[in-house]
Design a protein around this motif. Sequence first.
Motif, short mmCIF file in Angstrom:
data_model
loop_
_atom_site.label_atom_id
_atom_site.label_comp_id
_atom_site.label_asym_id
_atom_site.label_seq_id
_atom_site.Cartn_x
_atom_site.Cartn_y
_atom_site.Cartn_z
N VAL A 1 0.95 -1.21 -0.22
CA VAL A 1 0.11 0.12 0.07
C VAL A 1 0.81 1.11 -0.02
O VAL A 1 1.86 1.46 1.05
CB VAL A 1 -1.15 0.13 1.17
CG1 VAL A 1 -1.33 1.64 1.41
CG2 VAL A 1 -1.89 -1.07 1.33
N VAL A 2 0.85 1.96 -0.99
CA VAL A 2 1.44 3.07 -1.19
C VAL A 2 0.46 4.27 -0.58
O VAL A 2 -0.43 4.68 -1.33
CB VAL A 2 2.04 3.46 -2.55
CG1 VAL A 2 2.79 4.95 -2.51
CG2 VAL A 2 3.00 2.46 -3.00
N SER A 3 0.53 5.13 0.41
CA SER A 3 -0.23 6.18 0.84
C SER A 3 0.19 7.29 1.38
O SER A 3 1.11 7.41 1.92
CB SER A 3 -1.22 5.51 2.02
OG SER A 3 -2.23 6.20 2.32
N ASP A 4 -0.55 8.40 1.19
CA ASP A 4 -0.21 9.38 1.67
C ASP A 4 -0.68 9.62 3.08
O ASP A 4 -1.69 8.82 3.44
CB ASP A 4 -1.16 10.75 0.69
CG ASP A 4 -0.88 12.12 1.24
OD1 ASP A 4 0.16 12.41 1.86
OD2 ASP A 4 -1.52 12.77 0.62
N LEU A 5 -0.12 10.50 3.78
CA LEU A 5 -0.56 10.62 5.15
C LEU A 5 -1.61 11.40 5.44
O LEU A 5 -2.25 11.50 6.54
CB LEU A 5 0.76 10.95 6.02
CG LEU A 5 1.48 9.75 6.47
CD1 LEU A 5 2.83 10.43 7.21
CD2 LEU A 5 0.93 8.62 7.25
N CYS A 6 -1.89 12.40 4.80
CA CYS A 6 -2.94 13.65 4.79
C CYS A 6 -4.18 13.18 3.88
O CYS A 6 -3.91 13.37 2.76
CB CYS A 6 -2.59 14.81 4.81
SG CYS A 6 -1.02 15.04 5.95
N LEU A 7 -5.17 12.66 4.32
CA LEU A 7 -6.11 12.37 3.44
C LEU A 7 -7.60 13.03 3.71
O LEU A 7 -7.83 12.98 5.16
CB LEU A 7 -6.43 10.80 3.53
CG LEU A 7 -5.31 9.91 2.87
CD1 LEU A 7 -5.40 8.58 2.99
CD2 LEU A 7 -5.46 10.11 1.15
N PRO A 8 -8.40 13.31 2.79
CA PRO A 8 -9.79 13.93 3.24
C PRO A 8 -10.45 12.67 3.91
O PRO A 8 -10.23 11.46 3.50
CB PRO A 8 -10.35 14.33 1.87
CG PRO A 8 -9.43 14.00 0.78
CD PRO A 8 -8.22 13.44 1.57
N GLY A 9 -11.04 12.99 4.82
CA GLY A 9 -12.08 11.82 5.45
C GLY A 9 -11.36 10.57 6.30
O GLY A 9 -11.75 10.16 7.32
N MET A 10 -10.03 10.75 6.52
CA MET A 10 -9.53 9.98 7.48
C MET A 10 -7.84 10.25 7.79
O MET A 10 -7.33 10.69 6.59
CB MET A 10 -9.46 8.58 6.89
CG MET A 10 -9.07 7.36 7.97
SD MET A 10 -9.08 5.81 7.33
CE MET A 10 -10.72 5.67 7.06
N ASP A 11 -7.52 10.58 8.88
CA ASP A 11 -5.94 10.91 8.92
C ASP A 11 -5.00 9.63 8.74
O ASP A 11 -5.53 8.67 8.67
CB ASP A 11 -5.58 11.61 10.09
CG ASP A 11 -5.64 10.90 11.25
OD1 ASP A 11 -5.13 10.05 11.35
OD2 ASP A 11 -6.18 11.47 12.44
N GLY A 12 -3.88 9.94 8.41
CA GLY A 12 -2.84 8.85 8.04
C GLY A 12 -2.70 7.64 9.22
O GLY A 12 -2.61 6.68 8.93
N VAL A 13 -3.05 8.11 10.36
CA VAL A 13 -2.75 6.92 11.50
C VAL A 13 -3.94 6.21 11.58
O VAL A 13 -3.87 5.07 11.96
CB VAL A 13 -2.33 7.92 12.77
CG1 VAL A 13 -2.37 7.01 14.01
CG2 VAL A 13 -1.05 8.54 12.79
N GLU A 14 -5.24 6.94 11.37
CA GLU A 14 -6.33 6.16 11.25
C GLU A 14 -6.45 5.07 10.28
O GLU A 14 -6.52 3.83 10.58
CB GLU A 14 -7.45 7.35 11.04
CG GLU A 14 -8.74 6.90 11.89
CD GLU A 14 -9.57 7.94 11.50
OE1 GLU A 14 -9.43 9.34 11.23
OE2 GLU A 14 -10.90 7.54 11.65
N LEU A 15 -5.83 5.67 9.24
CA LEU A 15 -5.81 4.72 8.08
C LEU A 15 -4.79 3.66 8.24
O LEU A 15 -5.02 2.44 7.93
CB LEU A 15 -5.07 5.51 6.70
CG LEU A 15 -5.04 4.44 5.58
CD1 LEU A 15 -6.17 4.39 4.79
CD2 LEU A 15 -4.09 5.19 4.42
N LEU A 16 -3.83 3.69 8.84
CA LEU A 16 -2.72 2.49 9.43
C LEU A 16 -3.56 1.60 10.17
O LEU A 16 -3.32 0.37 9.84
CB LEU A 16 -1.64 3.27 10.13
CG LEU A 16 -0.75 4.32 9.26
CD1 LEU A 16 0.63 4.79 10.53
CD2 LEU A 16 0.08 3.35 8.31
#
Length: 421
Positions: free
Chosen positions: A79-94
């Motif tokens: 998974v290649v991911s930006d840390l700042c996303l609309p709707g969910m922050d990066g840590v939540e995404l992790l």
Amino acid sequence: MHGELMELNRTVMPAAVTALAVDVGRNPEVSVLVIDDDEFLRDTVSRQLQSLGIDRIVTAADGLQARQRLQECPPFSVVVSDLCLPGMDGVELLRVIAECQRQAALVLMSSKDQKVLSAASGVARARGLRVLGALGKPVTRTSLRAMLALLVESAPAAAGAPARASARLDIDPDAIRIALDRDEIVMHAQPKLVIASGELAGVEMLARWQSPLYGNVPPDLFIEVAERHGLMERLTEVVLRKSLGACRDWSREGLKTSVAVNFSAGALHHLDLPDVIGRLLAEVGVAPEQLVIEITETATIQNRLHTLDVLTRLRLQGIGLAIDDFGCGYATLQQLKEIPFTELKVDRSFVHAAATDAAARSIVENCIDLAHELGLIAVAEGVETRQDWDQVAALGCDVAQGYYLARPFAVDQLAPWLARR
Ligand code: G
Ligand code: MN
């Protein structure tokens, strides 16, 4: 369309790219989820991955889409991911990735500074995810390629292999006594190389307990029990005797080198240690210069004066002293000044991160410089990839050790390993 499954046709790829795919991927099944709210960046990264021979690329534009893909799509390799996303922050995404697709390796992207990326990598690792690295923006094809190469090189040994930290065996001290009686402690060897010349710099000896009852027990488990039950003296002697024996046998084969043995803090309490070691060296027939003693956690030693006494006498005999896992243990700069060390081993956690993390790189660089200022040999442990090797070489390190060169092997494998190189 955003988040659309892009099945790319391998047959239209130029031959050179396909060759690269074999080089990079080795695994034709690599699939990647790219998460970023910037459409241009998504497309660019997707195209770069495509040119690196990745067949299956899925994209997501925000946190919700990412969650959906992670829940619904077959397992991704990366998974290649930006840390700042609309709707969910990066840590939540992790957290979502850890819940839905724990097998996926991570590449983090951010336009934020390197410290934030490093912190997020730490969070991901704490959640049990494998982090290949963190990339600043703009992302280049070269950096992506390096990350994908890590996917192959740092793959976990085997699914279901026991986790080092979680292995909580309740080892019976009597079993260790019996192991010593039955000669179940085996020494494995891991070579170190001089970076500039590729010559053998020495061999670290690592204890393995091959127990019929517990299986293969790593030293961090049984040494702790041995220490608590007063078995360290016997264990230390066995480890030393076997390591020196291996050193003498290699010498007889025409392979003159040194052996490094790990010593627990407890072993250094005994004031007669230098005499014991001196006698053993003479008995086995190995010169003191061919022995290096590696020490960690010197700060836990209560009796600082005893330790200084013992270590200084060992050094006076000509035995080398290495400070192990430097940067991670409890060693202080004071001890570095006080104890007559000959080698400084930079902890593998910094070494392996140095290729992708600027803070780790600067720590490694400073450890190497510090070693040199104090007249010590700088050793990088945990060199796992070509990239790690090149990085520590560029930083002026003298000696390297790690899986990239060789995993620890049986003592009789040293000569064949050298011959193969
Ligand atoms: O604490 P010390 O540095 O002595 O640790 C040695 C341990 O490190 C051994 O168990 C050995 O198997 C392990 N080791 C050796 N090389 C590498 C490497 O490149 N990567 C990792 N993760 N571990 C390594
Ligand atoms: Mn060591």
